[in-house]
Write a protein that holds these residues in place. Structure first.
Motif, PDB file in Angstrom:
ATOM      1  N   MET A 104      21.850  31.507 -40.206  1.00 51.81           N
ATOM      2  CA  MET A 104      20.800  30.491 -40.301  1.00 51.81           C
ATOM      3  C   MET A 104      21.316  29.064 -40.242  1.00 51.81           C
ATOM      4  SD  MET A 104      18.645  32.499 -43.222  1.00 51.81           S
ATOM      5  CE  MET A 104      17.894  31.050 -43.972  1.00 51.81           C
ATOM      6  N   PHE A 105      22.557  28.846 -40.666  1.00 49.57           N
ATOM      7  CA  PHE A 105      23.073  27.475 -40.725  1.00 49.57           C
ATOM      8  C   PHE A 105      24.127  27.207 -39.656  1.00 49.57           C
ATOM      9  CE2 PHE A 105      21.449  28.690 -44.864  1.00 49.57           C
ATOM     10  CZ  PHE A 105      20.508  27.687 -45.057  1.00 49.57           C
ATOM     11  N   ARG A 106      24.252  28.123 -38.686  1.00 48.90           N
ATOM     12  CA  ARG A 106      25.169  27.928 -37.582  1.00 48.90           C
ATOM     13  C   ARG A 106      24.445  27.224 -36.433  1.00 48.90           C
ATOM     14  NH1 ARG A 106      29.783  30.741 -36.779  1.00 48.90           N
ATOM     15  NH2 ARG A 106      29.953  29.241 -35.068  1.00 48.90           N
ATOM     16  N   HIS A 107      24.112  25.956 -36.643  1.00 49.13           N
ATOM     17  CA  HIS A 107      23.365  25.241 -35.615  1.00 49.13           C
ATOM     18  C   HIS A 107      24.200  24.952 -34.375  1.00 49.13           C
ATOM     19  CE1 HIS A 107      19.492  24.664 -37.607  1.00 49.13           C
ATOM     20  NE2 HIS A 107      20.194  24.714 -38.712  1.00 49.13           N
ATOM     21  N   ASP A 108      25.497  25.203 -34.458  1.00 48.22           N
ATOM     22  CA  ASP A 108      26.302  25.135 -33.241  1.00 48.22           C
ATOM     23  C   ASP A 108      25.996  26.315 -32.318  1.00 48.22           C
ATOM     24  OD1 ASP A 108      27.428  26.757 -35.286  1.00 48.22           O
ATOM     25  OD2 ASP A 108      29.341  26.820 -34.231  1.00 48.22           O
ATOM     26  N   LEU A 109      25.437  27.396 -32.873  1.00 45.04           N
ATOM     27  CA  LEU A 109      25.086  28.572 -32.081  1.00 45.04           C
ATOM     28  C   LEU A 109      23.601  28.611 -31.735  1.00 45.04           C
ATOM     29  CD1 LEU A 109      26.968  31.392 -34.056  1.00 45.04           C
ATOM     30  CD2 LEU A 109      27.765  30.153 -32.036  1.00 45.04           C
ATOM     31  N   LEU A 110      22.799  27.852 -32.463  1.00 44.43           N
ATOM     32  CA  LEU A 110      21.348  27.962 -32.360  1.00 44.43           C
ATOM     33  C   LEU A 110      20.748  26.839 -31.523  1.00 44.43           C
ATOM     34  CD1 LEU A 110      20.655  28.807 -36.108  1.00 44.43           C
ATOM     35  CD2 LEU A 110      20.954  30.406 -34.212  1.00 44.43           C
ATOM     36  N   ASP A 111      19.513  27.064 -31.097  1.00 44.25           N
ATOM     37  CA  ASP A 111      18.753  26.083 -30.343  1.00 44.25           C
ATOM     38  C   ASP A 111      17.639  25.580 -31.257  1.00 44.25           C
ATOM     39  OD1 ASP A 111      17.420  24.574 -28.508  1.00 44.25           O
ATOM     40  OD2 ASP A 111      16.638  26.253 -27.344  1.00 44.25           O
TER      41      ASP A 111
END
Length: 207
Positions: A104-111
């Motif tokens: 949930m907090f891996r915004h480097d992986l998320l859009d």
């Protein structure tokens, strides 16, 4: 919910199960399709990219955490008590839903702003911002912060502290640091550390 929506939810359900059992690194469109019992090309109708799929799974996690937070804060209107309840829910979720919490907090992986071209896909930002904004509002009430920006900085520092507690407690590091043995846990769990974090950022609770 129509058939299209039902299939999308089935795909997300399969992704959540995969994250919880094997970690976010194992999530792929083909494996999701296999677990959902559909053709390997079916997920791309809803998730054109891997980031879009991970974002939909992460959004489910924020929804779960949001439901828990509402239930935990319903019994009191005191802002500090509500923050303490939110903190306990946050750390409990990290321990119980480990793979989801990490994703949930891996915004480097998320859009966060969209879902890579999926027209019906909800924006992840719509699920992530309310949680932090609630913490900011409660901090402002506790601290009587003069501006929204100063309350946001305090809230960010508190959140960082709580996230660290959640991670270190899940790994067993804090228990060892506090003198416990491997696998040992005090009866009150991490509650004393949470109270110390609240004291550090908000000042001691009024007696």
């Amino acid at each position: 919910m129509d058939a299209e929506g039902t299939l999308r939810e089935r795909l997300v359900d399969a992704g959540v199960e995969l994250v919880l059992t094997e970690g976010s690194g194992s999530v792929g469109l083909r494996e999701i399709a296999r677990r959902a019992g559909v053709s390997h090309g079916a997920p791309r109708r809803y998730f054109p990219t891997h980031r879009a799929l991970l974002s939909a799974i992460a959004r489910r996690g924020f929804e779960e955490l949001g439901f828990r937070s509402v239930a935990a804060t319903r019994e009191t209107t005191d802002p500090r008590a509500q923050l303490a309840a939110l903190a306990r829910v946050y750390i409990a979720y990290a321990r119980e839903r480990r793979g989801m919490f990490e994703l949930m907090f891996r915004h480097d992986l998320l859009d966060s702003d969209g879902q890579a071209g999926a027209p019906a896909g909800p924006r992840l930002r719509e699920a992530t911002r309310p949680m932090f904004e609630q913490v900011v509002a409660l901090v402002a009430r506790c601290r009587e912060e003069p501006t929204q920006s100063s309350a946001a900085v305090t809230a960010a520092a508190l959140w960082s502290n709580l996230h660290g507690i959640a991670e270190l407690w899940s790994w067993g590091s804090l228990q060892l640091a506090l003198g416990g043995g491997a696998g040992e846990e005090p009866d009150d769990g991490p509650d004393r550390i949470v109270e110390a974090a609240l004291d550090a950022h908000l000042g001691p609770a009024a007696s």
